[in-house]
Design a protein around this motif. Sequence first.
Motif, PDB file in Angstrom:
ATOM      1  N   LEU A 128       3.963  15.502  -1.846  1.00  0.00           N
ATOM      2  CA  LEU A 128       4.781  15.520  -3.058  1.00  0.00           C
ATOM      3  C   LEU A 128       4.341  16.596  -4.036  1.00  0.00           C
ATOM      4  O   LEU A 128       4.933  16.779  -5.083  1.00  0.00           O
TER       5      LEU A 128
ATOM      6  N   SER B  51      -3.296  16.854 -13.435  1.00  0.00           N
ATOM      7  CA  SER B  51      -3.466  18.149 -12.790  1.00  0.00           C
ATOM      8  C   SER B  51      -3.451  19.272 -13.822  1.00  0.00           C
ATOM      9  O   SER B  51      -2.718  19.252 -14.792  1.00  0.00           O
ATOM     10  N   SER B  52      -4.284  20.273 -13.550  1.00  0.00           N
ATOM     11  CA  SER B  52      -4.481  21.312 -14.556  1.00  0.00           C
ATOM     12  C   SER B  52      -3.490  22.459 -14.356  1.00  0.00           C
ATOM     13  O   SER B  52      -2.916  22.639 -13.294  1.00  0.00           O
ATOM     14  N   THR B  53      -3.300  23.212 -15.353  1.00  0.00           N
ATOM     15  CA  THR B  53      -2.459  24.404 -15.246  1.00  0.00           C
ATOM     16  C   THR B  53      -3.352  25.630 -15.416  1.00  0.00           C
ATOM     17  O   THR B  53      -4.361  25.575 -16.112  1.00  0.00           O
TER      18      THR B  53
ATOM     19  N   VAL C  94      -3.652   8.324   1.266  1.00  0.00           N
ATOM     20  CA  VAL C  94      -3.198   8.605  -0.093  1.00  0.00           C
ATOM     21  C   VAL C  94      -3.241  10.104  -0.339  1.00  0.00           C
ATOM     22  O   VAL C  94      -2.292  10.700  -0.853  1.00  0.00           O
TER      23      VAL C  94
ATOM     24  N   PHE D 293     -10.817  16.624   4.394  1.00  0.00           N
ATOM     25  CA  PHE D 293     -11.061  17.922   3.775  1.00  0.00           C
ATOM     26  C   PHE D 293     -10.593  17.881   2.327  1.00  0.00           C
ATOM     27  O   PHE D 293     -11.281  18.282   1.410  1.00  0.00           O
TER      28      PHE D 293
ATOM     29  N   ALA E 113      -9.203  24.263  -3.358  1.00  0.00           N
ATOM     30  CA  ALA E 113      -9.960  23.063  -3.700  1.00  0.00           C
ATOM     31  C   ALA E 113     -11.149  23.423  -4.573  1.00  0.00           C
ATOM     32  O   ALA E 113     -11.435  22.758  -5.575  1.00  0.00           O
ATOM     33  N   GLU E 114     -11.823  24.501  -4.212  1.00  0.00           N
ATOM     34  CA  GLU E 114     -12.994  24.945  -4.965  1.00  0.00           C
ATOM     35  C   GLU E 114     -12.652  25.305  -6.408  1.00  0.00           C
ATOM     36  O   GLU E 114     -13.440  25.104  -7.322  1.00  0.00           O
TER      37      GLU E 114
ATOM     38  N   LYS F 220     -10.898  24.032  -8.478  1.00  0.00           N
ATOM     39  CA  LYS F 220     -10.779  22.928  -9.440  1.00  0.00           C
ATOM     40  C   LYS F 220     -12.089  22.665 -10.169  1.00  0.00           C
ATOM     41  O   LYS F 220     -12.125  21.985 -11.172  1.00  0.00           O
ATOM     42  N   LYS F 221     -13.192  23.178  -9.629  1.00  0.00           N
ATOM     43  CA  LYS F 221     -14.482  22.933 -10.273  1.00  0.00           C
ATOM     44  C   LYS F 221     -14.718  23.946 -11.384  1.00  0.00           C
ATOM     45  O   LYS F 221     -14.205  25.055 -11.324  1.00  0.00           O
TER      46      LYS F 221
ATOM     47  N   LEU G 296       1.010   4.245  -2.566  1.00  0.00           N
ATOM     48  CA  LEU G 296       0.811   5.641  -2.178  1.00  0.00           C
ATOM     49  C   LEU G 296       1.874   6.528  -2.806  1.00  0.00           C
ATOM     50  O   LEU G 296       1.615   7.644  -3.213  1.00  0.00           O
TER      51      LEU G 296
ATOM     52  N   ILE H  61       1.041   6.731  -6.786  1.00  0.00           N
ATOM     53  CA  ILE H  61      -0.181   7.392  -7.252  1.00  0.00           C
ATOM     54  C   ILE H  61       0.005   8.883  -7.608  1.00  0.00           C
ATOM     55  O   ILE H  61      -0.408   9.313  -8.668  1.00  0.00           O
ATOM     56  N   PRO H  62       0.682   9.625  -6.749  1.00  0.00           N
ATOM     57  CA  PRO H  62       0.830  11.048  -7.055  1.00  0.00           C
ATOM     58  C   PRO H  62       1.419  11.303  -8.430  1.00  0.00           C
ATOM     59  O   PRO H  62       1.000  12.215  -9.131  1.00  0.00           O
ATOM     60  N   PHE H  63       2.399  10.460  -8.801  1.00  0.00           N
ATOM     61  CA  PHE H  63       3.038  10.695 -10.085  1.00  0.00           C
ATOM     62  C   PHE H  63       2.079  10.418 -11.229  1.00  0.00           C
ATOM     63  O   PHE H  63       2.127  11.051 -12.271  1.00  0.00           O
TER      64      PHE H  63
ATOM     65  N   ASP I 268      -6.884  26.822   1.512  1.00  0.00           N
ATOM     66  CA  ASP I 268      -7.035  25.445   1.022  1.00  0.00           C
ATOM     67  C   ASP I 268      -8.396  25.250   0.392  1.00  0.00           C
ATOM     68  O   ASP I 268      -8.550  24.594  -0.631  1.00  0.00           O
TER      69      ASP I 268
ATOM     70  N   SER J 146     -13.487  18.125  -0.642  1.00  0.00           N
ATOM     71  CA  SER J 146     -13.757  19.498  -1.020  1.00  0.00           C
ATOM     72  C   SER J 146     -13.597  19.708  -2.515  1.00  0.00           C
ATOM     73  O   SER J 146     -14.071  20.693  -3.043  1.00  0.00           O
ATOM     74  N   SER J 147     -12.952  18.773  -3.188  1.00  0.00           N
ATOM     75  CA  SER J 147     -12.810  19.000  -4.623  1.00  0.00           C
ATOM     76  C   SER J 147     -13.873  18.275  -5.430  1.00  0.00           C
ATOM     77  O   SER J 147     -14.635  18.897  -6.166  1.00  0.00           O
TER      78      SER J 147
ATOM     79  N   PHE K   2       4.831  17.905  -9.329  1.00  0.00           N
ATOM     80  CA  PHE K   2       5.261  17.141  -8.155  1.00  0.00           C
ATOM     81  C   PHE K   2       6.759  17.255  -7.926  1.00  0.00           C
ATOM     82  O   PHE K   2       7.523  17.496  -8.856  1.00  0.00           O
TER      83      PHE K   2
ATOM     84  N   VAL L 139       0.835  -1.196   0.000  1.00  0.00           N
ATOM     85  CA  VAL L 139       0.000   0.000   0.000  1.00  0.00           C
ATOM     86  C   VAL L 139       0.869   1.246   0.000  1.00  0.00           C
ATOM     87  O   VAL L 139       0.631   2.198  -0.732  1.00  0.00           O
TER      88      VAL L 139
ATOM     89  N   VAL M 222      -0.350  11.743   1.540  1.00  0.00           N
ATOM     90  CA  VAL M 222       0.961  11.440   0.956  1.00  0.00           C
ATOM     91  C   VAL M 222       1.106  12.148  -0.376  1.00  0.00           C
ATOM     92  O   VAL M 222       2.160  12.702  -0.700  1.00  0.00           O
ATOM     93  N   GLU M 223       0.029  12.193  -1.140  1.00  0.00           N
ATOM     94  CA  GLU M 223       0.081  12.901  -2.410  1.00  0.00           C
ATOM     95  C   GLU M 223       0.431  14.362  -2.150  1.00  0.00           C
ATOM     96  O   GLU M 223       1.226  14.965  -2.856  1.00  0.00           O
TER      97      GLU M 223
ATOM     98  N   SER N 212       3.111  24.214 -10.157  1.00  0.00           N
ATOM     99  CA  SER N 212       2.294  23.007 -10.061  1.00  0.00           C
ATOM    100  C   SER N 212       3.173  21.813 -10.378  1.00  0.00           C
ATOM    101  O   SER N 212       4.335  21.981 -10.739  1.00  0.00           O
TER     102      SER N 212
ATOM    103  N   LEU O 123      -1.136  10.785 -10.907  1.00  0.00           N
ATOM    104  CA  LEU O 123      -2.108  11.872 -10.856  1.00  0.00           C
ATOM    105  C   LEU O 123      -1.567  13.141 -11.499  1.00  0.00           C
ATOM    106  O   LEU O 123      -2.301  13.933 -12.045  1.00  0.00           O
ATOM    107  N   SER O 124      -0.265  13.300 -11.429  1.00  0.00           N
ATOM    108  CA  SER O 124       0.316  14.548 -11.898  1.00  0.00           C
ATOM    109  C   SER O 124      -0.058  14.803 -13.342  1.00  0.00           C
ATOM    110  O   SER O 124      -0.131  15.945 -13.783  1.00  0.00           O
TER     111      SER O 124
END
Lengths: 446, 424, 608
Positions: free
Chosen positions: C54, A23-25, C47, C462, A108-109, A111-112, A12, A15-17, A104, C466-467, C72, A8, C50-51, C70, A19-20
């Motif tokens: 990075l 991600s939007s610019t 997750v 959160f 987060a908002e 992104k919509k 973990l 995943i971020p990579f 924050d 939130s997204s 990572f 796991v 941890v994300e 933006s 997801l990258s």
Amino acid sequence: MKKLLALVLVALMVIPFVLSACSSTPKKEQSEVQKIIEQAQGMSLEELAKKAIEESKGKTFYGVGNSSRGKSALPVFIEYLQTIDSTYTLEFDWQQPKNNKIFDQLTAESKKTVGTYAMTLIQDGNQIESKMVQTGILDTFIPKEWAEAKGVSADKYEGYLPLQTLNKVFMFNSVGTKTFDNCWDFVAKDAHGQFMDIDSEIVGKNFLYMLTKDEYSKYLKDAFDKLTAEEKAYFQPTIDALAETAKDFGLGENGKYALAWIKLWVGSYNKVEDDGPICQNLVDASAVDQFGLLVYSKLRSIEESDTKSKNNVKVAAYEDNYEGIGGYGYCHYLFVTDNSPLPWTACAFIAYMTCTQKGFEAWGKDMGGYSSNPKVAKENEELHNHAKGGYVDGENKFPVKNDRGYDWWVGDGKLVLEDPAYCAKVAFTVGSWIETLDKYTPAADK
Amino acid sequence: MPKIVLTDITKRWGDFYAVDHLDLVIDDCSFVTLLGPSGCGKTTTLRMIAGLETPTSGRIEIGDTVVFDSEKGINVPANKRHVGFLFQNYALWPNMTVYQNISFGLKNLKKYTKQEIDEIVQRVARVVKIEMFLDRYPSELSGGQQQRVAIARTLAPEPEVIFMDEPLSNLDAKLRLEMRSELQRLHLTTGRTFVYVTHDQMEAMTLATKICLIENGVLQQYDPPLKVYGKPNNLFVADFVGSPSINFIDAVGTQNEGSMDFTVLDDKKATFSFAEPIDIANWREAEKKADAERAAAKAELAKNKKHVEKGNKDTVFKYHVAMVDDSAKQDAEPTENDYVIGVRPEMIEICDDGGIEAEIYSAMPTGMETTVRLRIGNFLLTGVVFGGVTYEIGSKVNVRFKGNGLMLFSRISGRIIGTGALKV
Amino acid sequence: MQMTFSPQANRRAVIWNKIKTFFSKPQNTILVIMAVICTFTTFAPIVAIVEDTLKIHPGTIDANLTGRSSGFTIVNYTDLFTSTIAKQNLWNPLLNTLILAVGSCVVSILYGGLFAFLVTRTNLRFKKYLSAIFIFPYIMPQWTLATVWKNMFDSVAVTGNRDGLLAGLFGVTMPQWWCAGMFPSILVLGLHYAPFAYILIGGIFRNMDANLEEAATILNTPKWKIMTHVTLPLIRPAILSTILLVFGSAMGSYPVPHFLGLTTLSTRYIEINDRRAGQASILAVIMMLLGIGIMYFNQRSLKSRKSYTTVTGKSGQTSVINLGKVGKIVIAIILVLITFFTSIFPIISFAFETFLPNPGDYSFLKTFNTDNLTTKWWTTSENVSENGMYGQKGMLFNEMIWRGFGGTMLVSVACALAAGVIGTLIGYAVSKKRRSKLAGYVNSVAFLPYLMPSIAVSIAFFKLFSSGINLFNTYWLLIIVGTVKYIPFASRSSLNSMLQLSGEIEEAAIIQDIPWRKRMTRIIVPIQKSSIVSGFLLPFMTCLRELSLFMLLCGQGLILSTQLDYFDEMGLYAFSSGINLILIVTILICNALVNKITGASLDKGIGG
């Protein structure tokens, strides 16, 4: 179980990579909301109000802010719209996130495609600049009447739209004999000012950043020159030691005075969790020789009793022979979110708060907050007469409560004003340096 | 009507084999006891048949239904096996009255009306004589009464098979005896198949139509009680069954025309004559062959990737030879000429013309019988004399072995060779 | 059975049969469902965090160091661990956190354990009163004791803000180490969590077979030897459980170190979040790892004890140690005094606070002049912004407070029901399949959120909610998060009680083909009623006063605890004290009600 955990954890990390990729610019071309703002800046409040009625009738308006009073301002705004269209209704919800979470949340908002919040009332220019404006999350709208009152034109105006300026001022307990007649007294040997920790209230950090700006470090230099030789001797080594650092940071000639004051302040202030308690502490008869830097308006909540009295404290800058900075002024800014669901209503609401006394009333009824619109400020002062806030039944009972007003504070009061652009500029030079400073902990002192 | 068939059932936790390749057929209407020392796997076996435990491999049939088959992935859950189960600690539901305890399962069957349920409860309560306690809670009953409630609850839905897991172990001796005979009656009157787990060989002997003796997960013997008693398969069975315990006598010797010439009890010469003629050489040959087959089968199994070596190894039973002074005993590796003779206490007769001289080491009269320990040289033998006879400790007597039922075991494998008579 | 399947079809049938068999047992179904749910609720936040470690956050140090806004990077790790301020951002807080957590464990175990011993095994007087009063500190929000401490011991001379009660009334000043920092933090958290120790250890003392000790006594073993060789090993599992609970909670506590001026990972998290958001998330990850570590340690220590059989014997009587005629009263009086300060005094001071003209203004106590008291905080019935009312109506008329009260009740009841039901099911299923890996997994994963600091969990949720689906500032979000966080309370208490329940009780019902639902509702739940109710009660009470977990997830008005914090921050201490009072009274009433109706109570708690 162990193997599973390892798996796991690896997942973990990976995943971020993945997801990258998604991600939007931030986009470059003008957004829909920005287009609306451009039109709105040319409209009067009444025209905006009509647009707002058209847009939001019967809908729900979500706002988010650092000040809870947005909630009290909204119903007044709705009443105003109802004077134009009596059938107009608007549900509303005003949220006040804790700590630094507003950033924050807005991130987060953002992104919509269509966000929840129509607009925001937000403080801390530094973070607004770097996290909200440069990233295109928030858009500035300048109301036409506001610009006129300031004598500028809306599309030429640079900077954000402040709703009001709040001031944090130096206050000291006057029960004892000690006096504070120079801002360097607050960082003198064995002086421990009460202050909200710069890590828990970030605008406090901005105050320190601003000190390094030329005009404010000049204040410090001038005050320093007024000190006695003996007093100077105590500060001089610190100042000299920081000359090089000031140069490295590209600060002006007086930068070293600012850095020295900052270093001594960070190394001496006694952190208190909030301005409210600081005020409560200072007005106590037992708090002999204590002082602090706190929001001026906190004084209004002090109830007179046998041990606590507003007359137990003095505002340093109000003292006749006081030299140097009187405190710090920071702003509540108003923004339209770039994905605002109700941009017209947001603009109208913002215009209403900044261009009419009624719109500002939620804040204006208290001392220590000054509308950015000179016209509104004037009307408000006429109504509430904060300059004589300490008068009870015509008698000047609490002189500290006589608010001398914005103009006095930025002039004679030598209030240090927040400049978001400057804060953002030095955040990673001066800011990072401040992080390395040793903070005062009472335990280590004993 | 159900006949229960277990085929090659194994249950293991890790490398611990609770049940090791067990084959068992339980006939309809029989009263089978699973007997063995604690931890031998008998309860596990019972729970597997009932469906409360899942075997690792094998196949179980109840009547015509396969309720478990590891290869086909069949596993009928316990509630669909329609069996009754009597738990060691009764497992009465403490939050319900006796009446509710008995009727709860019935209500659930939905095939009875309220009145019918009431009748059933009254009937089974009468059978186990608890009619007067129906309104009480289990905690308000004595152990014996709780036991009866548990039985009543088990009987109420009229299961075809009733499993009992040491149901009498929590009762005192007197009550146990009473309940034992009641269970026997119950078996007769209900006509159900009873499978009964116990570690008490007396209980097993007295109740069962067939005893299934298990040790270390391995079936040792599956026979009617008297056969288990009279012709035990091996030293372990011989030792486990019977009270007072069987006497073991080491014997060294060879076969001499049908009968065996032995040296026993240090230096005494004796002859063992088989009840049915046996040729030792042949017997040994057959045993070796059987051993080889078993080893081959095991090797075959071991090839399977999923096979797990049995952690709790099977060993030959270490029988106990009673001696006055144990310290001199040495354990030499047994050879083909080493044998063990098993003598049940009642096979030792004290009589004037007995060929062996012995001394009364101790005597314990109960009135009905007297258990005597006899000292012969350094050895001790236990005998039983019926009737109220008293002996003076230390007095000399003559004894002999009577009857044709003495058992001869191979010392190497512990297996029985045959029965016969021993003359010293 | 037909034997004419093709091998493949046969295999499929076998697998199908196996699946069918597997799911025919409700405990398996529960475990699979819970494994899926808990994996998501536990790992999704991890997750997310941890994300975040990075990710590049615009306007923070990582963006500054990488020059990007933006994408990572691992710069957050290198900077946090190696930069010149690593010591103040990471190592010192980490060390403080560890000392604080260990210290709190020690204090709570010693105090709670000793108390448990005195109450259950001696002829102490006033047992009933003491036992009820002892759990108060847990009921109250944890920072209340911290504020009481400050109000008590602060002095201008030492801490330099104003004189507290002791300095103000008697002129007594306490040294700095006593007033702020590590010592009071440990003490306050230790006292706050001592009820855990009391509940857990007391549970064992209460059920412990006196014969075990009596046997040793008869063998003429000295008393201390009995203690170290017989008694302590018996309560070892309870001590370990206490360590697990206290360590996990103390480590993540934000308000106490914040109020008492101690820098820990959680306070540092909040402090550096604006400039070092990614690094703050690393701190959260470290806290989570500590939590996982302590759980691993705990499981290893318990491994040798495969059997959980109840330590209950036939005699059912525990021997009572005689403290002597004087001892039983003197010790009782000492305890009454201590508990007065930890339990009663805060309540009195809250009540008192709501009548003070200014926060902490004890003029009345010095002058006994009733002008120094006011009822305005309660009775003001219109909006007034002067006199420190900040435009709020008095508490009795304040719609916001009563709406918040409703919200708090809603969230608490919903969390308690959801966490209670889920936890009970998990406890049940795990106890049934104790040896299976899946059960071990579900048990651990369901427990993990408890060990993650509230703040970290709250941040994670959160970020999660939130997204995509915006649940921010809704009761839904609070209920979901509360449930996830409090399942361990219920699952532990249910697991403990289920393990005590002989499996045969349920097997007796299975054999009779009684369906699962009925087995649960008619047999298992009624028998273990009291500890299962505790499994509901504990989340309820904790939820009622929870702040750290919720403060980032909603605005200030939604529930009482965030309002409390909001009023605190505003300086309306009378209101925050009043809310505290409302919460405490609510909890006490609920506890008493539940006790009356079901016979269960909080002091039975997780010990079952």
